[in-house]
Design an enzyme around this catalytic site. Structure first.
Site, PDB file in Angstrom:
ATOM      1  N   CYS A  39       0.833  -1.194   0.000  1.00 50.74           N
ATOM      2  CA  CYS A  39       0.000   0.000   0.000  1.00 50.74           C
ATOM      3  C   CYS A  39       0.874   1.253   0.000  1.00 50.74           C
ATOM      4  O   CYS A  39       2.065   1.200   0.268  1.00 50.74           O
ATOM      5  CB  CYS A  39      -0.959   0.038   1.182  1.00 50.74           C
TER       6      CYS A  39
ATOM      7  N   ARG B  26       5.441  -0.191  -4.798  1.00 55.35           N
ATOM      8  CA  ARG B  26       5.161  -0.922  -3.565  1.00 55.35           C
ATOM      9  C   ARG B  26       4.174  -2.070  -3.788  1.00 55.35           C
ATOM     10  O   ARG B  26       4.055  -2.955  -2.950  1.00 55.35           O
ATOM     11  CB  ARG B  26       4.592   0.038  -2.506  1.00 55.35           C
TER      12      ARG B  26
ATOM     13  N   TRP C 168      -3.073  -2.519  -1.596  1.00 58.63           N
ATOM     14  CA  TRP C 168      -2.708  -3.912  -1.827  1.00 58.63           C
ATOM     15  C   TRP C 168      -3.674  -4.745  -1.011  1.00 58.63           C
ATOM     16  O   TRP C 168      -3.689  -4.688   0.215  1.00 58.63           O
ATOM     17  CB  TRP C 168      -1.269  -4.152  -1.384  1.00 58.63           C
TER      18      TRP C 168
ATOM     19  N   ASN D  93      -2.836   1.866   5.797  1.00 59.51           N
ATOM     20  CA  ASN D  93      -1.943   0.755   5.493  1.00 59.51           C
ATOM     21  C   ASN D  93      -1.900  -0.164   6.703  1.00 59.51           C
ATOM     22  O   ASN D  93      -1.896   0.308   7.840  1.00 59.51           O
ATOM     23  CB  ASN D  93      -0.519   1.236   5.206  1.00 59.51           C
ATOM     24  N   GLY D  94      -1.831  -1.466   6.471  1.00 63.26           N
ATOM     25  CA  GLY D  94      -1.734  -2.415   7.566  1.00 63.26           C
ATOM     26  C   GLY D  94      -2.956  -3.310   7.639  1.00 63.26           C
ATOM     27  O   GLY D  94      -3.769  -3.385   6.711  1.00 63.26           O
TER      28      GLY D  94
ATOM     29  N   GLU E 183      18.087 -17.612  -5.153  1.00 69.92           N
ATOM     30  CA  GLU E 183      17.771 -16.238  -5.540  1.00 69.92           C
ATOM     31  C   GLU E 183      17.450 -16.143  -7.026  1.00 69.92           C
ATOM     32  O   GLU E 183      16.528 -15.419  -7.429  1.00 69.92           O
ATOM     33  CB  GLU E 183      18.943 -15.309  -5.174  1.00 69.92           C
TER      34      GLU E 183
ATOM     35  N   LYS F   4      13.870 -14.786  -8.509  1.00 65.74           N
ATOM     36  CA  LYS F   4      13.730 -13.681  -9.463  1.00 65.74           C
ATOM     37  C   LYS F   4      12.853 -14.087 -10.640  1.00 65.74           C
ATOM     38  O   LYS F   4      11.994 -13.328 -11.087  1.00 65.74           O
ATOM     39  CB  LYS F   4      15.111 -13.235  -9.970  1.00 65.74           C
TER      40      LYS F   4
ATOM     41  N   GLU G 208       9.192 -14.342  -9.481  1.00 65.19           N
ATOM     42  CA  GLU G 208       8.584 -13.064  -9.128  1.00 65.19           C
ATOM     43  C   GLU G 208       8.115 -12.277 -10.343  1.00 65.19           C
ATOM     44  O   GLU G 208       7.027 -11.697 -10.324  1.00 65.19           O
ATOM     45  CB  GLU G 208       9.585 -12.210  -8.337  1.00 65.19           C
TER      46      GLU G 208
ATOM     47  N   HIS H   1      17.865 -36.588  -5.671  1.00 65.29           N
ATOM     48  CA  HIS H   1      17.019 -37.086  -4.576  1.00 65.29           C
ATOM     49  C   HIS H   1      15.577 -36.613  -4.741  1.00 65.29           C
ATOM     50  O   HIS H   1      14.903 -36.316  -3.750  1.00 65.29           O
ATOM     51  CB  HIS H   1      17.580 -36.632  -3.228  1.00 65.29           C
TER      52      HIS H   1
ATOM     53  N   LYS I 233       6.507  -4.259  -2.395  1.00 63.13           N
ATOM     54  CA  LYS I 233       7.911  -3.984  -2.122  1.00 63.13           C
ATOM     55  C   LYS I 233       8.217  -4.024  -0.625  1.00 63.13           C
ATOM     56  O   LYS I 233       9.210  -4.580  -0.196  1.00 63.13           O
ATOM     57  CB  LYS I 233       8.289  -2.611  -2.693  1.00 63.13           C
TER      58      LYS I 233
END
Length: 621
Positions: free
Chosen positions: A2, A27, A74, A100-101, A494, A498, A501, A517, A616
């Site tokens: 948000c 964000r 968001w 926000n929250g 990582e 990426k 995402e 395995h 973000k």
């Protein structure tokens, strides 16, 4: 997550609000809206979708007024609809609010308000706060207030409302009958105030303030700010009126400009040589063959007594922590545990007294990481932060810390912050190594290699065109495996993250030896395996794993040292990086993986800087 903006001054509020929301798009959000106050009327415009949609709506109905608030949402409660978009009204439009929250106990509060006749227009927890605040304000309407403080009812109503909430919030509120102020409040969700001349600004982070002001006030938890065009008053829940420090804003407009790149992510990938320089600047001491830090706030004697590290983080920062684990254990010979912050908060592990916690976070506001840090502080362990945002909550609450100085990272998928975190971890490994067994000559050698790191990254960036060519071959694949060992296992994780995402391709990272395995069952002609195979002590072992994939007709993309002949003949495609010491390998090998993910996402038509469902700064659990 948000975004909040607010303006009170003499100019048209809508202009700043819309520009500020554009700067907060990184964000993550699914709807947006603004409200301005003019001649006793609250004029709201909001829409599901992008800020561009909001901009189009404002072209046909540009609201007047020199005070207002805006928001990018968001979703946490309710789908992305116009009704669920912020701002939300309270009462008979006596106030408008953005939030926000997450309010964890909104349901019982909503039930009480419904019984009192409140009419709700959305599915959100945020509207509950607006209606609760309007109810509390009405309860105070008939009570006498001090003529010396015309805003006393606002502060009292806000504090009464906040006392009933459980969860996190960053709030900005405008009131129909108090047309000269915005009231802001925070608990666990960041808010900053920009200090101008005959105008003041509110935002959920500093990016909307760049170019508007060079002065900034950070709100702390349990603080309420009454902000007018010429004054800022801060009231703490327990302490009453408190003084506020005015800090210097450390970013400018060029930091949040594309600079000729098509996407912020690509710009930030190419900023990594400078990122490494900034993270090391002033921190390498050749005379003592060690690293130096100004903010750890513990003596060398106290640091020398540390027997164990706990590194806690989320997402990309967790991967950087895994890199740090290898570095510290290898160079300093101190045991390290890496913990997901969301798990550490609740796991209650037994830890010896000489344990030092490092919390890694780009934003300094990640709620899971903050909660883990607070829990460790409560148990008496010293806590340190490694973060990128000066004045952030984690930076302020930790006992000490290290800033990364990576500059604003706008792309949701972290790139240069990962590099900066890894660089800082290498400096810590050097520092603690020198406190213990690492020789002067070994320390000087590490410093020499670190000083060349920006050059190594620049050479890795030369793979951009090759990464684009490889991306053209594999952009239609729907599954990838990423494989590496030792230092390069975190790099594999990582690289897979990426790709997931920003391209929405399923990808998994594994230690290369674990491939047989279970994951090898996924290998076929349509599933590329990305191997990270620089020269190292396990080079031959990883080459054997490459052979196993090739025997099963799986395509192989390999990240190799420049001039490698063996893997180059085995792999279908290669990305070359300079030969570096083991502890720097995850930094340079991650660069071509970032480029590969970027180009695949572009070819698939994805919104690289604003991938779906992601945010973000993750400020909710």
């Amino acid at each position: 997550m948000c975004g909040i903006v607010g303006y009170v001054g003499t100019a048209a509020a809508a202009d700043y609000l819309l520009d500020g929301l554009r700067r907060l798009e990184y964000r993550g959000y699914d709807s947006s809206g603004i409200v301005t106050l003019d001649q006793g009327n609250l004029a709201v415009t909001k829409t599901a979708g992008r800020v561009d949609d909001l901009g189009q709506a404002l072209k046909f109905n540009s609201p007047e007024g020199s005070i207002g608030i805006g928001h990018t949402r968001w979703a946490t409660h309710g789908p992305a609809t116009n009704a669920n978009a912020h701002p939300h009204f309270g009462g008979d439009q006596v106030l408008a609010l953005v939030h926000n929250g997450i309010i964890e106990n909104f349901r019982p509060i909503k039930k009480r308000l419904l019984e009192r006749g409140c009419d709700f227009q959305s599915d959100t927890d945020s509207e509950v706060v607006a209606q609760l605040l309007a109810y509390e304000l009405q309860n105070l309407a008939d009570k006498s207030t001090s003529p010396f403080d015309p805003h006393a009812p606002l502060v009292a109503a806000v504090q009464n409302s906040l006392a009933q909430l459980q969860g996190t919030y960053g709030l900005a509120i405008v009131f129909r009958d108090w047309p000269d102020v915005i009231v802001a409040a925070r608990l666990g969700s960041p808010l900053v105030i920009g200090v101008g001349n005959d105008e003041n600004f509110i935002a959920s982070d500093a990016s909307p303030l760049a170019g508007r002001t060079e002065k900034i006030v950070y709100l702390a938890d349990h603080e309420v700010a009454v902000v007018s065009s010429d004054a800022i008053r801060v009231v703490h829940r327990d302490q009453g009126n408190v003084s506020h420090d005015v800090n210097v804003l450390d970013i400018d407009e060029t930091d949040i400009d594309l600079g000729g790149y098509p996407h912020f992510m690509l710009k930030e990938i190419f900023e990594q040589p400078e990122t490494a320089r900034n993270a090391m600047r002033g921190r390498l001491d050749k005379d003592a063959a060690t690293a130096v830090f100004g903010g750890l706030n513990l003596t060398p004697q106290q640091l020398q007594s540390v027997k164990r590290f706990v590194l806690t983080a989320c997402g990309t920062s967790w991967h950087a922590s895994l890199v740090g684990e290898h570095m510290i254990e290898s160079l300093a010979r101190i045991p390290v545990e890496v913990e997901y912050a969301s798990e550490l908060r609740y796991r209650n592990p037994p830890l010896q007294p000489q344990t030092l916690l490092f919390a890694l976070t780009q934003s300094g506001e990640t709620i899971d990481t903050l909660a883990a840090l607070r829990e460790m502080k409560r148990k008496g362990h010293p806590t340190m932060s490694i973060c990128n945002v000066v004045g952030s909550t984690i930076a302020r609450e930790a006992d000490g810390g290290i800033y990364m100085y990576a500059g604003p990272e706008i792309g949701v998928a972290s790139t240069k912050a990962f590099t900066a975190q890894c660089v800082v971890m290498s400096l810590l490994a050097l520092y603690f190594g020198r406190l213990h067994h690492l020789s002067f000559e070994a320390g000087l050698k590490i410093i020499s290699e670190l000083n060349r790191l920006p050059e190594f990254i620049e050479r890795a960036l030369l793979q951009n065109d090759r990464a684009r060519h490889i991306a053209e071959k594999y952009a239609d694949c729907n599954n990838f495996l990423y494989l590496g060992r030792q230092y390069n296992f975190p790099a594999a994780l990582e690289g897979a993250l990426k790709l997931k995402e920003i391209s929405y391709i399923h990808a998994e990272g594994y230690p290369a030896a674990e491939m047989k395995h279970g994951p090898i069952a996924l290998v076929d002609r349509e599933t590329p395996s990305v191997f990270i195979v620089p020269q190292s002590g396990v080079y031959d072992k990883v080459v054997a794993n490459v052979e196993e994939i090739k025997a099963r007709k799986g395509p192989v993309i390999a990240v190799v040292d420049e001039g490698d002949q063996h893997v180059t003949k085995l792999a279908d495609d290669v990305l070359e990086v300079p030969t570096v010491p083991d502890f720097l390998q995850p930094i340079v090998t991650s660069v071509p993986l970032q480029l590969l993910a970027y180009h695949i996402a572009v070819l698939r038509g994805c919104d690289v800087d604003k991938p779906r469902n992601l945010a973000k700064s993750v400020t909710v659990e």
